[in-house]
Design an enzyme around this catalytic site. Structure first.
Site, PDB file in Angstrom:
ATOM      1  N   ASP A   1      10.091   2.584  -0.063  1.00 58.44           N
ATOM      2  CA  ASP A   1       8.315   3.637   0.421  1.00 58.44           C
ATOM      3  C   ASP A   1       8.500   3.348   2.323  1.00 58.44           C
ATOM      4  O   ASP A   1       8.749   2.139   2.864  1.00 58.44           O
ATOM      5  CB  ASP A   1       7.174   3.164   0.403  1.00 58.44           C
ATOM      6  CG  ASP A   1       5.546   3.459   0.981  1.00 58.44           C
ATOM      7  OD1 ASP A   1       6.266   4.030   1.208  1.00 58.44           O
ATOM      8  OD2 ASP A   1       5.296   2.999   0.470  1.00 58.44           O
TER       9      ASP A   1
ATOM     10  N   TYR B   1       1.185  -1.460  -0.250  1.00 55.67           N
ATOM     11  CA  TYR B   1       0.287  -0.206  -0.335  1.00 55.67           C
ATOM     12  C   TYR B   1       0.550   0.976  -0.076  1.00 55.67           C
ATOM     13  O   TYR B   1       1.648   1.530   0.598  1.00 55.67           O
ATOM     14  CB  TYR B   1      -0.623  -0.010   1.335  1.00 55.67           C
ATOM     15  CG  TYR B   1      -1.836   1.227   1.470  1.00 55.67           C
ATOM     16  CD1 TYR B   1      -2.809   1.573   0.259  1.00 55.67           C
ATOM     17  CD2 TYR B   1      -1.347   1.951   2.207  1.00 55.67           C
ATOM     18  CE1 TYR B   1      -3.499   2.877   0.764  1.00 55.67           C
ATOM     19  CE2 TYR B   1      -2.402   3.433   2.150  1.00 55.67           C
ATOM     20  CZ  TYR B   1      -3.674   3.414   1.489  1.00 55.67           C
ATOM     21  OH  TYR B   1      -4.543   4.864   1.793  1.00 55.67           O
TER      22      TYR B   1
ATOM     23  N   LYS C   1       4.480   9.076   8.709  1.00 52.11           N
ATOM     24  CA  LYS C   1       4.534   8.561  10.544  1.00 52.11           C
ATOM     25  C   LYS C   1       4.806   9.180  10.895  1.00 52.11           C
ATOM     26  O   LYS C   1       5.003  10.619  11.486  1.00 52.11           O
ATOM     27  CB  LYS C   1       4.408   7.268  10.201  1.00 52.11           C
ATOM     28  CG  LYS C   1       3.791   6.481   8.502  1.00 52.11           C
ATOM     29  CD  LYS C   1       1.665   6.961   9.243  1.00 52.11           C
ATOM     30  CE  LYS C   1       1.363   5.348   7.916  1.00 52.11           C
ATOM     31  NZ  LYS C   1      -0.328   5.847   8.507  1.00 52.11           N
TER      32      LYS C   1
END
Length: 438
Positions: free
Chosen positions: A243, A148, A273
């Protein structure tokens, strides 16, 4: 006093599904979502006044614990000077310098020379892909099933995390010509990588990969996979986008890049994050030659009114400043204890399972063998997770409301918090053992 059920009913009248991000609806665990009103350290409190030990951690950013005093103070100080200026601030430069300095390996390899701050992980990966296409003059992106990378149009094919939780193969509203620019192949399969490059190598701008996948549960990369992937991409003139939105500064001071057993050289790295300390902030980093293709120096356009917001920058700087060796040692130790206790409880209850780990990230998968890709992840007995989740919640432990998510431990998970989690596990394991397929 309002209840969670009342809040959810009210929310459904105001927002689609009653939420602003699908996994919050608790749909896959068949439970009423909790509406939280306060958080401190390792704990969150809902509208009914009930306290839970938290293993969601705002999906990763609360690595120091919720409302860490230094982070709160930094944000308050920034807010006192203004919420945003629509202009550059020294804090942006300081955070960019801090990111670049941390991302190193053995004190030598430093893949980040320039940083662009954005507001979300989706925006970071979207920008990295645009930059890769601008740099190579090619259109095709290769991604892996179950990974994702945010919800931009071209990346939702066979994505993990929320899409997997909702049992959706992709998303309506994505035009077929856009979807066709993304090639999806099995993860941990270098033969598939070689085959796709043999067939379309001249058209491929980049491969995008989660550094250590955490959006289909934890599925670690095979030994040397990232290094081999880099070599194959570079042989064909393509770039590697790493990522690290989840793993960046979470699994170690330099993210997964710093701890992968086999060194490799990504071209672009995305962060999110942890880097924003709980406020909306993400970043893209890479060598100057690539990054300076971004406007205003180059032809690849990217902009954002709130990019580098001073409050988010302050939260990110304070978080990274306090993520020292002692903090990582506490996180790693607590994560290991919880993961081992979960495995022990499930074994005692006779539940077929594995607990997979990538650094201090871990997840339970109800399978006999460790899943290595999206297909093996989906083949697990996922029906065992909802009763496991509900049993933990009933005992005051808030887990990720999806079997496809990682568990997040913070530096604030002290012996007392860990003990509460460990004590709750046997009953949850028994609930999983008694589960039946829907």
């Amino acid at each position: 006093m309002t209840t969670n059920a009342q809040e959810f009913a009210r929310a459904r009248e105001a927002m689609p599904g009653g939420v602003n991000s699908p996994v919050r609806a608790f749909g896959s665990v068949h439970e009423t979502p909790r509406f939280f009103v306060a958080a401190a350290g390792a704990y969150v409190t809902d509208v009914e006044g009930r306290e839970y030990v938290d293993l969601v951690g705002s999906w990763g950013p609360a690595i120091l614990g919720h409302a860490h005093p230094a982070v709160v103070e930094a944000v308050q100080d920034a807010a006192a000077h203004g919420l945003g200026f629509g202009a550059s601030t020294p804090g942006e430069t300081e955070l960019a310098e801090l990111i670049a300095a941390r991302v190193s390996r053995d004190g030598e390899a430093k893949p980040v020379e320039r940083v662009r701050l954005v507001s979300t992980g989706t925006e970071a990966t979207m920008t990295a892909i645009r930059l890769a296409r601008g740099a190579t003059g090619r259109d095709i992106i290769v991604k892996f099933a179950g990974h994702y990378h945010g919800h931009s149009d071209g990346l939702l094919a066979e994505a993990g995390s929320g899409v997997a939780t909702l049992a959706m193969p992709g998303s309506a509203g994505v035009p077929a010509p856009i979807a066709a620019q993304t090639l999806v192949i099995p993860y941990n399969d270098l033969d598939a990588v070689r085959e796709v490059f043999a067939a379309r190598g001249d058209d491929i701008a980049a491969v995008i990969v989660e550094a250590a996948p955490a959006n289909m549960g934890i599925v670690p990369p095979a030994q040397g996979f990232n290094a081999a992937l880099t070599d194959i991409a570079h042989e064909h003139g393509a770039l590697l986008i790493l990522d690290e939105v989840l793993t960046g500064f979470r699994v170690g001071p330099a993210g997964w890049y710093g701890i992968d057993p086999v060194p490799f050289s990504p071209d672009l790295i995305t962060f999110g994050k942890v880097v924003g300390g709980g406020l909306p902030l993400a970043a893209i980093g890479g060598p100057a030659a690539l990054m300076e293709l971004l406007a205003p120096l180059g032809p690849v356009y990217q902009a954002g009114t709130l990019s580098g917001n001073p409050l988010a920058v302050a939260a990110g700087r304070a978080t990274l400043d306090h993520l020292d060796a002692a903090a990582y040692a506490r996180i790693d130790g607590a994560a290991a204890t919880i993961a081992e206790a979960a495995a022990s409880a499930l074994s005692e209850a006779g539940v077929t399972h594995v607990v997979q780990r990538s650094g201090n990230l871990f997840s339970i998968q109800f399978a006999a063998e460790p899943p290595t890709d999206y297909e093996t992840v989906k083949a697990q007995e996922a029906f065992r997770y909802p009763p496991f989740f509900r049993a933990m919640l009933a005992q005051g432990v808030s887990l990720p409301p999806s079997v496809f998510e990682a568990w997040f431990v913070s530096a604030a998970h002290d012996d007392g918090a860990v003990a509460r989690i460990v004590e709750a596990l046997p009953a949850a394991a028994r609930a999983a053992a008694e589960a039946e397929p829907d």
